[in-house]
Design a protein around this motif. Structure first.
Motif, mmCIF file in Angstrom:
data_model
loop_
_atom_site.group_PDB
_atom_site.id
_atom_site.type_symbol
_atom_site.label_atom_id
_atom_site.label_comp_id
_atom_site.label_asym_id
_atom_site.label_seq_id
_atom_site.Cartn_x
_atom_site.Cartn_y
_atom_site.Cartn_z
ATOM 1 N N SER A 166 15.964 -11.766 -8.420
ATOM 2 C CA SER A 166 15.478 -11.827 -9.688
ATOM 3 C C SER A 166 13.737 -11.932 -9.802
ATOM 4 O O SER A 166 13.239 -12.339 -8.546
ATOM 5 N N GLN A 167 13.078 -11.302 -10.743
ATOM 6 C CA GLN A 167 11.518 -11.512 -10.872
ATOM 7 C C GLN A 167 11.005 -10.945 -9.574
ATOM 8 O O GLN A 167 10.079 -11.419 -9.148
ATOM 9 N N LEU A 168 11.456 -9.593 -9.220
ATOM 10 C CA LEU A 168 10.874 -8.884 -8.042
ATOM 11 C C LEU A 168 10.273 -7.513 -8.749
ATOM 12 O O LEU A 168 10.919 -6.800 -9.581
ATOM 13 N N GLY A 169 9.135 -7.248 -8.152
ATOM 14 C CA GLY A 169 8.463 -5.800 -8.720
ATOM 15 C C GLY A 169 9.360 -4.583 -8.213
ATOM 16 O O GLY A 169 9.424 -3.554 -8.990
ATOM 17 N N ASP A 170 10.168 -4.885 -7.029
ATOM 18 C CA ASP A 170 10.940 -3.620 -6.721
ATOM 19 C C ASP A 170 12.066 -4.041 -6.679
ATOM 20 O O ASP A 170 13.074 -3.574 -5.834
ATOM 21 N N LEU A 171 12.787 -4.803 -7.569
ATOM 22 C CA LEU A 171 14.151 -5.204 -7.691
ATOM 23 C C LEU A 171 15.186 -4.002 -7.586
ATOM 24 O O LEU A 171 15.062 -3.039 -8.321
ATOM 25 N N ASP A 172 16.190 -4.095 -6.809
ATOM 26 C CA ASP A 172 17.462 -3.015 -6.672
ATOM 27 C C ASP A 172 18.207 -3.500 -7.721
ATOM 28 O O ASP A 172 19.309 -3.914 -7.190
ATOM 29 N N LEU A 206 -0.915 1.843 -9.206
ATOM 30 C CA LEU A 206 -2.104 0.575 -9.447
ATOM 31 C C LEU A 206 -2.045 -0.475 -8.684
ATOM 32 O O LEU A 206 -3.018 -0.763 -7.942
ATOM 33 N N LYS A 207 -0.878 -1.008 -8.387
ATOM 34 C CA LYS A 207 -0.754 -2.101 -7.268
ATOM 35 C C LYS A 207 -0.961 -1.530 -6.050
ATOM 36 O O LYS A 207 -1.661 -2.230 -5.362
ATOM 37 N N SER A 208 -0.655 -0.438 -5.711
ATOM 38 C CA SER A 208 -0.848 0.003 -4.300
ATOM 39 C C SER A 208 -2.427 0.253 -4.333
ATOM 40 O O SER A 208 -2.883 -0.228 -3.142
ATOM 41 N N LEU A 209 -3.102 0.665 -5.038
ATOM 42 C CA LEU A 209 -4.412 1.047 -5.027
ATOM 43 C C LEU A 209 -5.057 -0.132 -5.004
ATOM 44 O O LEU A 209 -6.101 -0.510 -4.139
ATOM 45 N N TYR A 210 -4.834 -1.165 -5.740
ATOM 46 C CA TYR A 210 -5.388 -2.666 -5.851
ATOM 47 C C TYR A 210 -5.340 -3.242 -4.452
ATOM 48 O O TYR A 210 -6.225 -3.856 -3.637
ATOM 49 N N SER A 211 -4.085 -3.158 -3.589
ATOM 50 C CA SER A 211 -3.843 -3.610 -2.399
ATOM 51 C C SER A 211 -4.499 -3.011 -1.381
ATOM 52 O O SER A 211 -5.223 -3.659 -0.409
ATOM 53 N N VAL A 232 0.854 -1.351 0.011
ATOM 54 C CA VAL A 232 0.018 -0.077 -0.153
ATOM 55 C C VAL A 232 0.844 1.263 -0.032
ATOM 56 O O VAL A 232 0.604 2.030 -0.618
ATOM 57 N N GLU A 233 1.847 1.139 1.033
ATOM 58 C CA GLU A 233 2.853 2.390 0.953
ATOM 59 C C GLU A 233 3.837 2.540 -0.429
ATOM 60 O O GLU A 233 4.584 3.508 -0.196
#
Length: 352
Positions: free
Chosen positions: A221-227, A115-120, A107-108
């Motif tokens: 790998s395969q992470l939405g917020d990969l650094d 969009l993902k935050s809004l859905y969550s 959410v944060e």
């Protein structure tokens, strides 16, 4: 009287959430007349397959997807008494539902993925309304939930159950340690490994620490917020190990000299507790939840201050008395977090 329960087993063997499922399942199998397990993989566990009171239900849709909302609902058994989802992504209209909200990171994270935050946000909102109870892992997370949804008046509906650690205590303080600084966590930006690798790079320039290595264990790998930035630091001395099995992780814990947890955001933070259990001094970022969970059993640093972290690592690694005192303190402290206590509290909530 024993009841029938539906469990989202898809998290098994995955991240911190999976540990809740894997550690609770043996107790729940003994405590419920019938267990329905939602799974998204082919289970080769003969123990589960041979249990008469366990039935597997295959789910093909992805976790967090809109499709899972419909597939699980239509495949649900009709005779369950309670259902337990170890995360917030339960189908909205399932009856007798108990969910976990570990944190509100999704959410944060609206600045990176609106969009993902809004859905969550709305999925959590509706599930809070339609769930019997909301379980969470810390007073910090409970406060966050109440703060994001103040208009729901759910203070008495949200219950805190602290998770545990594996029952794998260190056998001796004299175990031979290697020159390894360890950290554990998925390679996401909020895990703040960038501060750790920069601090370690300073440490590695000191001839006293030229043989030390930094090992970071976690999905890379395969992470939405990969650094991606932190992965550029990979070298012979800074090693990103990827995901490891529990036994592989235990072996690295047994060898490590220092554990650092630089995270900017957690719901609880199991890795520092596991490090204490394995006789390793711990340095954590001084975020509120880690101060709640670890109290005075670890050293703290300001999470964006790489120079402060560098100095803390240098000080602890060079001072054997400090190291020993931190190890002994951690070995005493970690025992308050056990899966036995977690399972007892969870079972009470599921059956009440």
């Amino acid at each position: 009287m024993k009841k029938t329960i539906l469990i989202d087993y898809r998290w098994s063997k995955k991240t911190g959430i999976g540990r809740h499922v894997d550690n609770a399942l043996p107790v729940l199998i003994k405590s419920f007349k019938k267990i329905y397990l939602l799974t998204n993989q082919d289970i080769d566990d003969l123990y589960l397959k041979n249990l008469k009171n366990v039935e597997l239900i295959k789910i093909n849709s992805k976790v967090y997807s809109l499709l899972e909302q419909f597939e699980i609902y239509f495949k649900r058994p009709r005779d369950y008494d309670v259902c337990w989802f170890p995360n917030y992504n339960a189908p909205i209209f399932l009856k007798n539902k108990i969910i976990h909200i570990h944190d509100l990171a999704h959410v944060e994270n609206f600045k990176r993925n609106f969009l993902k935050s809004l859905y969550s946000y709305f999925l959590i909102l509706i599930n809070i309304i339609f769930s019997k109870k909301i379980l969470t892992v810390s007073e910090f997370s409970k406060k966050k939930i109440l703060g994001f949804y103040p208009y729901l008046f759910i203070k008495n509906k949200v219950k805190v159950i602290y998770p545990g650690v594996f029952n794998n205590p260190v056998t001796s303080l004299s175990n031979k340690r290697e020159k390894i600084i360890l950290s554990v966590g998925t390679i996401k930006k909020r895990k703040n490994f960038i501060t750790l690798v920069k601090a370690f790079s300073k440490l590695a320039n000191d001839t006293f620490f030229r043989d030390h290595k930094l090992m970071i264990v976690g999905q890379k790998s395969q992470l939405g917020d990969l650094d991606y930035e932190v992965l550029k630091y990979e070298s012979e001395k800074i090693i990103f190990c990827g995901s490891l099995s529990d036994n592989e992780l235990k072996n690295i814990f047994a060898k490590s000299e220092l554990f650092v947890f630089p995270s900017l955001y957690e719901g609880f933070g199991i890795p520092p507790i596991e490090a204490m259990q394995n006789g390793i001094p711990v340095i954590c970022s001084d975020i509120p939840v880690l101060k709640e969970v670890c109290k005075n059993a670890v050293a703290y640093f300001s999470p964006l201050e790489e120079n402060e972290l560098y100095k803390k690592m240098k000080f602890i690694l060079k001072d054997e008395k400090i190291k020993k005192a931190m190890i002994e303190n951690g070995l005493s402290y970690y025992k308050r977090y056990s899966w036995k206590n977690y399972n007892k509290d969870l079972l009470n909530e599921l059956k009440s």
